[in-house]
Motif scaffolding. Structure first.
Motif, short mmCIF file in Angstrom:
data_model
loop_
_atom_site.label_atom_id
_atom_site.label_comp_id
_atom_site.label_asym_id
_atom_site.label_seq_id
_atom_site.Cartn_x
_atom_site.Cartn_y
_atom_site.Cartn_z
N ILE A 124 0.84 -1.21 0.00
CA ILE A 124 0.00 0.00 0.00
C ILE A 124 0.86 1.24 0.00
O ILE A 124 0.63 2.20 -0.73
CB ILE A 124 -0.94 -0.01 1.23
N PHE A 166 -4.03 15.68 2.40
CA PHE A 166 -3.79 14.23 2.48
C PHE A 166 -4.90 13.46 1.77
O PHE A 166 -4.65 12.53 1.00
CB PHE A 166 -3.69 13.81 3.94
N ILE A 167 -6.13 13.92 2.03
CA ILE A 167 -7.24 13.24 1.38
C ILE A 167 -7.15 13.39 -0.12
O ILE A 167 -7.36 12.44 -0.89
CB ILE A 167 -8.57 13.76 1.93
N TRP A 211 -4.48 13.87 -1.81
CA TRP A 211 -3.37 12.99 -2.23
C TRP A 211 -3.88 11.56 -2.38
O TRP A 211 -3.62 10.90 -3.39
CB TRP A 211 -2.26 13.09 -1.19
N CYS A 212 -4.59 11.09 -1.37
CA CYS A 212 -5.13 9.73 -1.42
C CYS A 212 -6.00 9.55 -2.65
O CYS A 212 -5.92 8.54 -3.36
CB CYS A 212 -5.97 9.45 -0.17
N PHE A 264 -6.00 11.24 -5.40
CA PHE A 264 -5.20 11.27 -6.61
C PHE A 264 -4.46 9.95 -6.81
O PHE A 264 -4.50 9.34 -7.88
CB PHE A 264 -4.25 12.47 -6.51
N ARG A 303 -4.81 6.88 -9.54
CA ARG A 303 -3.66 6.48 -10.32
C ARG A 303 -3.38 4.99 -10.16
O ARG A 303 -3.05 4.31 -11.13
CB ARG A 303 -2.45 7.30 -9.87
N LEU A 318 -6.97 1.56 -7.64
CA LEU A 318 -7.68 0.94 -6.53
C LEU A 318 -9.12 1.42 -6.56
O LEU A 318 -9.39 2.58 -6.92
CB LEU A 318 -7.05 1.32 -5.19
N ASP A 319 -10.01 0.56 -6.15
CA ASP A 319 -11.42 0.97 -6.22
C ASP A 319 -11.79 1.71 -4.94
O ASP A 319 -12.65 1.28 -4.18
CB ASP A 319 -12.29 -0.27 -6.40
N VAL A 320 -11.09 2.79 -4.71
CA VAL A 320 -11.38 3.53 -3.49
C VAL A 320 -11.71 4.98 -3.80
O VAL A 320 -11.65 5.86 -2.95
CB VAL A 320 -10.19 3.48 -2.50
N ILE A 331 -13.41 8.48 -4.31
CA ILE A 331 -14.57 9.11 -3.68
C ILE A 331 -14.94 10.35 -4.48
O ILE A 331 -14.08 11.03 -5.05
CB ILE A 331 -14.28 9.50 -2.21
#
Lengths: 137, 750, 110, 417
Positions: free
Chosen positions: A3, A117-118, A120-121, A123, A127, A130-132, A134
């Protein structure tokens, strides 16, 4: 660990455009930091001009020459001059001030870091496929 | 010339504008006020005479009188129409009043000097100018008065007629009480106002009945005097309450309207105000009692003659009543006049008597002679009044002269002097004349009274112009052959004789004799013989602005009668078409020499008798010779049959008693206590409610306010006015929201 | 070819810097500068998305849409107006109250 | 230039360098050459100025160092460079050092887009005219920085004055530059220069100068350029008799030399821009055949304009600051706005030849040119009239200032006043 690798991937080898972009972006970012962090208001303004030039360069890199020139014309010609004038006309008011920033600095930094941070996550997740993802706004 | 007729509505306007201008702008400057007032009157005159003469010269003018509506005021279901009318009757009135008003205005501008009863110390400026302190106000009043008269003359409906009538009533009140520093003037003005008001109330009731029962639904003369309407009124019957007599409506309406005349023209029961009204300045006396106001009463009768004639046809008692009142007043007033000492008072009773003549003429149906006598009488009575004013003025000046040169034996009274004897001891005392009044059984004598004829004598040589014009006026009044009064009076007598009204004829003949007699007495006491007092000896002739009007009126007093000689009766020819236009027929009698001869005999006889008795004047302190011959009857005459006292004892006393009773009922014991009780109850209830309000309602409201305040106090901490804090709140909220949204990701990652 | 995300990261950084400046600086002019920074960050985003978006007509190989640039121009124009007005206000306040510190500009406090 | 740079790139790649590095090196070499043109040019310009001015003032001018004094400026430059570099104690160090560098930087950058000959152009930007305008901002920033960082109130005030002047005259200058741009339909300087050809009987005389077609715009541009370059009569910066030396009062030695350099180059380059926009650029006879001749023409024209500014410097009096600002805002800006508006209308008049497919304008008609010319003539007349009146009034005032006081109230204004 997987991760973490996905979240912070290694950079690829730069091309010519990337070679131009990286110093330009660094210059812009440093100037932007200086704008908000330098205690001297006039240095803030100079750093702002630097940032604006950097952004103009970014525009030029993005093949928006007209916008780049407009950025310089409007921002550097007019807005920066205005800001500098305003600083000079109201100079002296910040001498002796205990702090250049107000008391909410910590909270603001917390909030901004969390948002960054969010972002970044978001983005990175887009890239790394991952199926995350939002739906932010 | 016919075009002028349509300008009739303009006639009252200049005087009204003059009134407004004086009141609003010119009341600081006496000269300008006088100029404005005279200018207004002259303008009015310059409008009136062309109108009158274009009416006189028009062919068969009476058959097509001019009448038009100017505008209407919507009132409920009907409209109040304002308009004007020119017919033979008011053409003659315009001719007469406009001229006399100008003369009186000019005369007044000279007459209104600083009055003797005022202290110069109180009004230094006016005293320095030698003018009355309220000179401008006087000019404004008489302008308004002239407006009333002219408006009344040209109005075309009974309602506007009544409005102008009341304007004149108001003005007469204001003018009679003009010198309100004098108690007597105050009393006289109130008396005049109240007395005429009695008549006006009756008249107003009559007006209402007329309005209700007319077919036309308005009060335009042309509508209410139309034959159909009068016929309608004559057939509509009513049962008069109290006496239970059923009569046609026209009769009570006519009687009620007649009461208006009784009040305004001072006929018998309501005549008492007129002699007292002599308290006003003399021009006012001339205006009210000669030229205009009292004429208005008779003019009303002339105007409404078709109504009266109809009433006389269906209920003959109506006309008999009118004739009786007129004849009785004529006789009654002339008897009083022979026993008066006051120069103006004699003229006042004479006026009442002459108005009685006219009313009696209406009563016997002699409509044209009544108007004829009205016109001629106005001229010579104005002349006489103005002359008497001039005499009074002169005598007053003589008094001043005496005081200044110390010729007088008696101590000079301080401050106020002059004036005239009071009617009551209170009034006399109020003026500080007690020391000068000599109590006599034939009337108390005040030696400084400039109006008392006993203080005069031999003035003809001192005041020739006044004297001669006065004598001419007097001859006209007494009906000396070929003067104006002779012809008009002769017409009335002739009609009375020809119409078979013997009683009326008799009363009028006696009255004519007495008229000639008291006129001769007045002339004799005033102008003939030798001066009886110092002030009469030093009386100067009056100023030209006073004598010139006299001289200008004199020709009319002499010659105006020739428009109505029995042989060439122009006025009858002028008037009759109109009455026929209204589908009525005036009384038309054959000419007879008998009444004319009787008239000449009584007139000349009266004059000769009067000259015989009074031609050499009276000696100083001499009792009136007539008193010796008439004995107690003279005292009856002198005291005016004690009618004033009678009224005081009955009507006034009753009013006082009634008001006391009502006061007791209303203020003291019944109404007010009830009202007060209710009020107390209200206060108590209000206190109760206030307590409830304070404790419960206010408590709730305060609670709400307190709660809001506290809530606001808590919430205000979040509003610290710093934009950056708001911005931070935004960012933090955003952060929290993003964290919540990102929670699933973290859960998945972990 | 520079990846789009690099531009986005730069834009986010510039925007965050601007946000920080707008949130914490006490000097009104500094806050205004922060706002200008935020606007510039947004503009980078707009232009980058324009550049990497579907702007090339496949048939003619020509740029057919200029939305991003136009938006950026609008933002620049608005920024110019805002700076002019804002600085005029600041100078005016400074003349009246001898301060440009936002802490002391709280006349509207509840 | 393209050929040369591509050749250089090929050479470098042939030497084994990666292509990226080769391109970068080639660009760097070009930039180095251009950057060195500036200082050398400045030496010539300064010498020229001193010589010409001294002739005008009936002097000889520098004549000792080198033949005819040619090396005088070199000696001066060496003297300046060798001076001690002084920094005021309380100066803001960063801004103080950055300001002179920026001032030169901004000026020299404009060399990059100059079309000096057919095809000789550093970068033919499609927003070339705007780019030239935008470079002025760097000059402004440098003036502000210098004024502020010197920690000297006179320097700061002078900085304000300069910025106010530059901002005011920037507007009419840019708008006047847009008048030819509107006609040509491109902001490329190469295209603008190319458009000023005039072909007669198949032969390009190179005389289709926009200065002939648009004298009004040219006049406005020239006046504004004088102000932008801080030249007489707008040289308030150098008004030593009224101010002290200006925003660079606290500078000395090499830093001062850089400001000096920047100012001379700036005024020369503004003249060069005028040449490109209004005076035909490199256009001239036989340019199509011999491209090098274009460079010669360009240089001659640019120096001609420079000599014109020197001439003005030597003859015109200085104007007051309020007159200067009023002239910009009340005369030039409204006039040039009206001119642009009229230009738009004139170009929309019928007569133009249109591309049948796209609808673009291929060739304007006679009517359009006449309308443009007429509008420009009007503007030229108005500006000249204003200037004439001003100088006439100044003349009268000067004359009166030297007259006996007893005559002041007696004198009547002349008919032209």
């Amino acid at each position: 660990m997987d991760i973490i690798q996905q979240l912070f991937p290694l950079p690829p080898i730069p091309t010519l455009q990337q070679a131009v972009f990286i110093p330009l972006a660094l210059f812009t970012a440093v100037c932007a930091l200086l704008v908000v962090l330098s205690p001297n208001l006039f240095h803030n303004a100079l750093a702002l001009v630097g940032t604006l030039f950097g952004v103009a360069g970014i525009y030029a890199l993005l093949e928006a020459e007209f916008l780049a020139i407009s950025q310089i014309l409007v921002y550097v010609w007019s807005i920066s001059t205005l800001i500098t004038f305003a600083i000079m006309l109201s100079r002296g008011m910040m001498f002796g001030a205990t702090s250049k920033t107000n008391k909410q600095a910590g909270t603001a930094i917390d909030g901004i870091v969390v948002i960054g941070f969010i972002g970044w996550c978001n983005f990175v997740s887009a890239r790394s496929k991952l199926d995350v993802s939002i739906a932010v706004a | 010339m016919q075009g002028f007729l349509n300008l009739a509505w303009l006639v009252p306007v200049p005087t009204f504008l003059a009134f407004a201008a004086i009141v609003l702008f010119a009341n600081r400057n006496k000269t300008v006020s006088a100029l404005i007032a005279i200018g207004g009157a002259v303008l009015s005159f310059l409008l009136s005479w062309p109108i009158a003469f274009s009416a006189f010269t028009a062919d068969h003018f009476g058959q097509h009188p001019v009448e038009a509506q100017l505008f209407s005021i919507p009132t409920g279901t009907s409209d109040l129409w304002i308009g004007y009318q020119v017919d033979p009757a008011n053409a003659l009135m315009l001719f007469m009043s406009s001229f006399l008003l100008v003369m009186i205005f000019i005369y007044a501008s000279g007459y209104m000097t600083f009055p003797a009863h005022l202290s110069p110390a109180t009004y230094p400026i006016a005293a320095a100018q030698g003018k009355d302190p309220r000179y401008s106000r006087f000019m404004a009043y008489i302008s308004l008065f002239a407006t009333g008269m002219m408006g009344l003359v040209v109005s075309n409906s009974l309602l506007t007629f009544f409005i102008f009538w009341e304007i004149m009533g108001l003005c007469s009140y204001l003018l009679i009480g003009f010198w309100y520093e004098k108690k007597s003037a105050q009393a006289a003005s109130i008396k005049a106002f109240m007395t005429t008001r009695v008549g006006d109330v009756f008249m107003l009731v009559g007006l209402m009945f007329l309005y209700i029962h007319s077919q036309s639904g308005n009060l335009l003369f042309s509508d209410i005097l139309s034959a159909e309407n009068l016929h309608h009124l004559a057939t509509l019957s009513v049962t008069v309450p109290l006496i239970n007599v059923t009569v046609p409506w026209v009769a009570p309406i006519a009687i009620l309207i007649f009461f208006g005349t009784v009040g305004k023209s001072a006929q018998f029961p309501l005549h008492v105000w007129l002699p007292d009204a002599m308290e006003g300045p003399t021009p006012v006396s001339a205006m009210i009692h000669a030229a205009t106001m009292v004429s208005a009463g008779v003019f009303l009768l002339v105007r409404m003659f078709p109504l009266f004639a109809t009433a006389g046809e269906v209920a003959p008692g109506t006309m008999h009543f009118v004739a009786f009142i007129g004849a009785f007043t004529a006789l009654f007033a002339s008897t009083i006049a022979i026993a008066q000492w006051d120069i103006k008072r004699v003229l006042a009773y004479s006026t009442i008597s002459q108005l009685g003549y006219m009313v009696a003429a209406i009563g016997i149906g002699a409509y044209v002679p009544a108007l004829f006598h009205l016109i001629t009488h106005a001229f010579f009575k104005a002349l006489l009044f103005l002359g008497s004013g001039s005499v009074i003025h002169g005598v007053e000046h003589g008094l001043h002269h005496v005081h200044e040169h110390g010729h007088h034996d008696e101590p000079a009274p301080g401050g106020e002097h002059g004036g005239k004897e009071g009617h009551t001891p209170t009034e006399a005392a109020g003026h500080g004349h007690t020391g000068l009044v000599i109590h006599r059984k034939d009337g108390d004598l005040n030696l400084e009274d400039p109006q008392d004829m006993r203080n005069m004598g031999g003035l003809l040589s001192r005041m020739p112009r006044t004297g001669w014009t006065f004598i001419i006026g007097g001859l006209a009044l007494s009906g000396f052959p070929l003067t104006a009064g002779f012809w008009s009076k002769d017409e009335i007598l002739g009609n009375a004789w020809g119409g078979g009204n013997t009683l009326v004829f008799g009363a009028l003949v006696i009255s004519a004799f007495l008229t000639a007699f008291y006129t001769a007495r007045q002339i004799g006491l005033t102008f003939l013989g030798k001066p009886r007092t110092e002030m009469a000896k030093h009386a100067p002739e009056s100023v030209p602005s006073m004598t010139w009007p006299l001289i200008l009126i004199t020709p009319f007093a002499l010659l105006l009668g020739f428009i109505g000689t029995p042989w060439g009766n122009w006025i009858e020819g002028f008037m009759e078409p109109y009455i026929e236009h209204l589908e009525f027929h005036a009384l038309h009698v054959e000419f007879s020499f008998i009444p004319m001869l009787v008239s000449i005999v009584v007139a000349v006889g009266g004059l000769v008798a009067g000259y015989y008795v009074y031609g050499q004047g009276l000696a100083e302190g001499q009792v009136d010779p007539l008193r010796n011959w008439l004995g107690p009857l003279w005292l009856v005459f002198h005291n005016k049959y004690w009618i004033d006292e009678f009224y005081k004892g009955t009507v006034v006393a009753f009013s006082h008693w009634l008001s006391k009773v009502l006061y007791w009922f209303d203020d003291l014991w019944v109404i007010d206590p009830i009202v007060d009780g209710i009020g107390q109850l209200g206060v108590w209830l209000a206190r109760l409610a206030a307590e409830f309000d304070r404790l419960v309602v206010d408590g709730l409201v305060n609670l709400a306010g307190w709660l809001s305040n506290r809530a606001g106090g808590i919430l205000r901490n979040t509003q610290d006015g710093q934009v950056q804090v708001y911005l931070l709140l935004l960012v933090v909220s955003m952060t929290v929201w993003l964290l919540l949204k990102a929670l699933p990701i973290f859960l998945k990652l972990v | 070819m520079v990846p789009l995300s690099w531009y986005l990261v730069l834009a986010a950084f510039v925007f965050s810097c601007g946000l920080y400046g707008a949130l914490v600086r006490r000097n009104a002019i500094a806050v205004l500068m922060g706002i200008e920074l935020m606007l510039n960050g947004v503009n980078i985003n707009l232009v980058a998305f324009w550049r990497y978006g579907d702007i090339i007509d496949k048939a003619t190989q020509q740029v057919v849409r200029l939305d991003g640039q136009i938006f950026a121009l609008f933002v620049i124009a608005v920024a110019a107006a805002e700076a002019a007005v804002g600085l005029a206000l600041i100078i005016s306040i400074y003349r009246n109250r001898k301060t440009v510190s936002l802490d002391q500009m709280d006349l509207l406090k509840g | 230039m393209e050929i040369w740079s591509s050749g250089l790139t090929h050479l470098l790649t042939g030497l084994g360098l990666p292509e990226t590095a080769a391109v970068i090196i080639a660009l760097a070499i070009g930039a180095f050459v251009l950057a060195n043109v500036g200082p050398v040019l400045a030496l010539v310009l300064i010498l020229l100025l001193r010589k010409v001015i001294s002739r005008m003032q009936d002097r000889i001018g520098p004549n000792r160092v080198g033949p005819f004094g040619l090396l005088q400026t070199v000696a001066d430059a060496l003297k300046l460079l060798s001076k001690e570099d002084i920094r005021p104690a309380n100066a803001d160090a960063v801004a103080y050092f950055l300001a002179p560098i920026l001032s030169v930087f901004g000026v020299i950058l404009s060399l990059g887009v100059m079309a000096v000959a057919p095809g000789w152009i550093g970068v033919d930007l499609n927003v070339g005219v705007l780019f030239l305008t935008a470079l002025g901002s760097i000059g402004i920033m440098s003036a502000l920085m210098a004024g502020w960082s010197s920690n000297n109130k006179y320097a700061l005030l002078a900085g304000f004055r300069v910025v106010a002047q530059l901002l005011s005259y920037e507007i009419p200058m840019v708008l006047a530059m847009f008048v030819p741009v509107l006609l040509v339909g491109s902001m490329r300087l190469g295209a603008l220069s190319a458009a000023q050809s005039l072909t007669i009987f198949g032969f390009n005389t190179g005389l289709g100068w926009f200065g002939f077609l648009m004298p009004g715009a040219f006049l406005i541009y020239f006046i504004s350029a004088l102000a932008e370059g801080e030249q007489t009569p707008f040289d308030l910066l150098e008004a030593e008799s009224e101010l002290i030396a200006g925003f660079h009062i606290e500078y000395s030695g090499m830093k001062f030399a850089m400001f000096f350099l920047a100012q001379f180059l700036n005024s020369f380059f503004l003249g060069a821009i005028a040449v490109m926009l209004f005076l035909g650029g490199y256009q001239g006879p036989f340019v199509d055949q011999i491209p090098l001749l274009g460079f010669v023409y360009f240089v001659i024209k640019a120096f001609g304009v420079y000599l014109l500014t020197i001439w003005i410097k030597g003859t015109f009096p200085r104007i007051r600051v309020d007159q200067m600002m009023a002239f910009a805002w009340k005369v030039l800006v409204p006039l040039v706005l009206a001119l642009i508006l009229w230009q738009m209308i004139a170009l929309k008049l019928p007569g133009a030849t249109l591309d049948p497919v796209t609808g673009d304008v291929l060739q304007y008609g006679f009517l359009n040119y006449i309308a443009v010319f007429a509008g420009n003539l009007v503007v030229l007349g108005v500006v000249s009239n204003v200037l004439m009146n001003h100088f006439k009034r100044e003349k009268m005032r000067t004359k009166r200032a030297f007259e006996p006081k007893s005559l002041i109230g007696v004198m009547q204004p002349s008919s032209g006043d």
